[in-house]
Design a protein around this motif. Sequence first.
Motif, PDB file in Angstrom:
ATOM      1  N   TYR A   1       0.737  -1.193  -0.237  1.00  0.00           N
ATOM      2  CA  TYR A   1      -0.624   0.122  -0.150  1.00  0.00           C
ATOM      3  C   TYR A   1       0.403   1.012   0.149  1.00  0.00           C
ATOM      4  O   TYR A   1       0.649   2.640  -0.392  1.00  0.00           O
TER       5      TYR A   1
ATOM      6  N   LYS B   1      -5.131   3.920   4.806  1.00  0.00           N
ATOM      7  CA  LYS B   1      -6.018   3.320   3.706  1.00  0.00           C
ATOM      8  C   LYS B   1      -5.781   1.365   4.062  1.00  0.00           C
ATOM      9  O   LYS B   1      -7.259   1.209   3.068  1.00  0.00           O
ATOM     10  N   SER B   2      -5.442   1.515   3.796  1.00  0.00           N
ATOM     11  CA  SER B   2      -6.018  -0.574   4.409  1.00  0.00           C
ATOM     12  C   SER B   2      -6.577  -0.292   5.602  1.00  0.00           C
ATOM     13  O   SER B   2      -6.834  -1.728   5.424  1.00  0.00           O
TER      14      SER B   2
ATOM     15  N   GLU C   1     -10.814   4.798  -8.931  1.00  0.00           N
ATOM     16  CA  GLU C   1     -10.951   5.453  -8.312  1.00  0.00           C
ATOM     17  C   GLU C   1      -9.482   4.065  -8.087  1.00  0.00           C
ATOM     18  O   GLU C   1      -9.646   2.848  -8.161  1.00  0.00           O
TER      19      GLU C   1
ATOM     20  N   ARG D   1      -7.186   0.992  -6.316  1.00  0.00           N
ATOM     21  CA  ARG D   1      -7.316   0.238  -5.255  1.00  0.00           C
ATOM     22  C   ARG D   1      -6.227  -0.548  -5.258  1.00  0.00           C
ATOM     23  O   ARG D   1      -5.766  -1.554  -6.460  1.00  0.00           O
TER      24      ARG D   1
ATOM     25  N   MET E   1      -6.222  -4.345  -4.442  1.00  0.00           N
ATOM     26  CA  MET E   1      -6.985  -5.182  -4.531  1.00  0.00           C
ATOM     27  C   MET E   1      -6.602  -6.459  -4.764  1.00  0.00           C
ATOM     28  O   MET E   1      -5.680  -6.541  -5.646  1.00  0.00           O
TER      29      MET E   1
ATOM     30  N   GLU F   1     -16.057  -6.588  -6.823  1.00  0.00           N
ATOM     31  CA  GLU F   1     -16.551  -5.401  -6.706  1.00  0.00           C
ATOM     32  C   GLU F   1     -16.604  -4.468  -8.189  1.00  0.00           C
ATOM     33  O   GLU F   1     -17.606  -3.562  -8.278  1.00  0.00           O
TER      34      GLU F   1
ATOM     35  N   LYS G   1      -2.683  -2.942  -7.706  1.00  0.00           N
ATOM     36  CA  LYS G   1      -3.201  -1.926  -7.697  1.00  0.00           C
ATOM     37  C   LYS G   1      -4.717  -2.336  -9.233  1.00  0.00           C
ATOM     38  O   LYS G   1      -4.394  -2.404  -9.970  1.00  0.00           O
TER      39      LYS G   1
END
Lengths: 183, 361
Positions: free
Chosen positions: A24, A153-154, B3, B5, B7, B15, B181
Motif C-alpha cells: 500500500y 488506507k488499509s 478509483e 485500490r 485488491m 467489485e 493496483k
Amino acid sequence: MTEEIIIAGFGGQGVLSMGKILAYSGVMQDQEVSWLPSYGPEMRGGTANVTVIVSDERISSPSISSFDTAIILNQQSMDKFEPTVKPGGVLLYDPNGISRPPERKDINIYTVEGARLAAEMGNTKIFNMIVLGAYLKVKPIVKLENVIKGLRKSLPERYHKLIPLNEDAITMGMKNVNEVQTV
Amino acid sequence: MGELRLMKGNEALAEAAIRAGVDGYFGYPITPQSEVIEYLTSEKPHERTGMVVLQAESEVASINMLYGGGATGKKVMTSSSSPGISLMQEGLSYIAGAEIPCVVVNVVRGGPGLGDIQPSQSDYFQAVKGGGHGDYRLIVLAPSSVQEMSDFVPLAFDLAFKYRNPAMIMSDGLIGQMMEKVELFDPMPRMTDKEIEEKFPWATNGKPVGKERRIITSLDLDPARLEVHNHHLQKKYREIEENEVRYEMFDCDDAEYIIVAYGSSARVCQKSIQLAREEGIKVGLIRPITLWPFPKKQINELVEKGVKGFLSVEMSAGQMVEDIQLAVNGRTRVEYFGRYGGMIPSPEEVVEAFKNKFQED
C-alpha cells in the motif's frame, strides 16, 4: 527501481499484513506493486509467506524464485529462503526463534529483535511493524509518510486510533537494526 | 481516472460485478475463489444497486439459477473453481443450447479430481472445447492481472449479450489471490425492465399482450429442426472467431522464437523473455486473451514471418499446445513446457526449458 521481497514466518505474526502495508505504501507513492501470499490449508502456528514487489515499472512475474530482500521470522523460513536471496541482497531476521543463524557470505545480513522490543512496548501485535521499520531503515524504498498513508488506507476506520502506536513501532524498529555483515 | 485500490483479483472481480450492473450472482464457496462471494455479501450490493447475491445449495443449483435469470434478460453471474465448474457442465450445455447470455468465472486449481487448491490452468480443454455435451462453445477470456479481473467482467457481459452465448472468465489461484493496483471503472446502472424489454426481444418476461409467445429451450425432438439450430449456432461461432479474437504481443517484432502463454503463466513468461533477451536470445511472447476464439491468425502470421519455433508454456500437461499445433499446421516447430498439479514455473525455469528445446538451432 525494482525491489523483490519475501517475508516469511509463522501464521499469526503479521507476515501478510506487513506485506500489505508495504504494498500500500508503494501505491501511495505511485509505484507498481504486487502482493502474492502463500495460501493453502494453513493455520495459526503454521508457516506463512508473501512475495511483495515494488517497482517503478510494470511488474512482469509476481511469482519469483530469488529475492533482493528476505525478511525471515522463523527457522523453517530461514532454511527455505536463505538460499533464495540474490548475491549482494539483504537478509533481515529476528534472532528470537532462530536456532541456526544464516551462513551465506555473499549477502548483507541484519537482525532486529522484534519480538523482544514488542514485548517491551507492551503489545506483541506491533511486532511486524517493528520489523517493517528495521527493513525500511536498511532499504528506504518507501517514505515513512507514505507508510502512514498506506496504514490509513488499509486499516478500517475504527483502528485508526492505533496508527500512532504503529508509527512508534516503525520508529523503534528503525533505531534497533543490528548489522551482522555487509558485502 | 477511476478509483485506485489495492485488491485481490477475486475482490476486484466481485467489485466489478457490482459496478457492471449485474442483477444476480449465484455461487457456492470453494477455494481459491471464496473471496468473491465473501466480498459480495460483505459489500451488501442489494443496498448499492439492488443486485441479488445468493449462496446456492450447490454448483448445480447456481448454474441453473443462471439459466433461469439469464432467460429473463438479466445480467447473471456465477464463480467457482475447477471441481465446482465440472458440476456446472450440464447446465452450461443447456445454456449454450438455449442461447442464454451469462458469465461464469473459473478460478482454476490443481486437478484432476478434488486435486489441490493451488494455481493451475489444467481446465483449458474443458473451457475452450465446450466442456459439456453437444456442439457448443464458450467465449473464454483469460485475465493475467488484477486489473483484468475487473475489466473483463463488463467485457464478458458485453460479449455474452452480443452473441447470446455464455462467456467464461478463466483465471487461476494466483491471479485470484494476489493483490495489485486496480483502477476501478465507474459504476454502470442496472438495466430497467423496460430497457430489457426493448433491447432483448427474446427475453422471457411473461407474454406481452399482442405479441408472440417467447420460448427458450434447449430441447427439440425434431432432428431436422435441431440441425437447423446447430447450423445457426455454428454460424454464430464462426462470427465470434472472426470478430472477437483478443491477444497481446511482447517483443514479437524481431523475434526468432515465440513463447505462447496466457493468464498467470504469461506473467511468468514476461520475465522469462526479459531474461532470455539479456542473453541475446531473440524471443517474443504472444498472450492469448481470448482462449476461445484462439488467436490462430496471429500465430499464422508469425509463421509466415519466418518464426523458427513456438513454445507453449502452461500450468497444464500440454493442452494449449494442441491449438498452437493446429494453427501452425506442421510448418514450423511447436514445443511444450509446463508445470502442473498447482506448481508455478519460475521465469528461469522457462528460459532453461526454452534452451533445452531449441538449443541445437
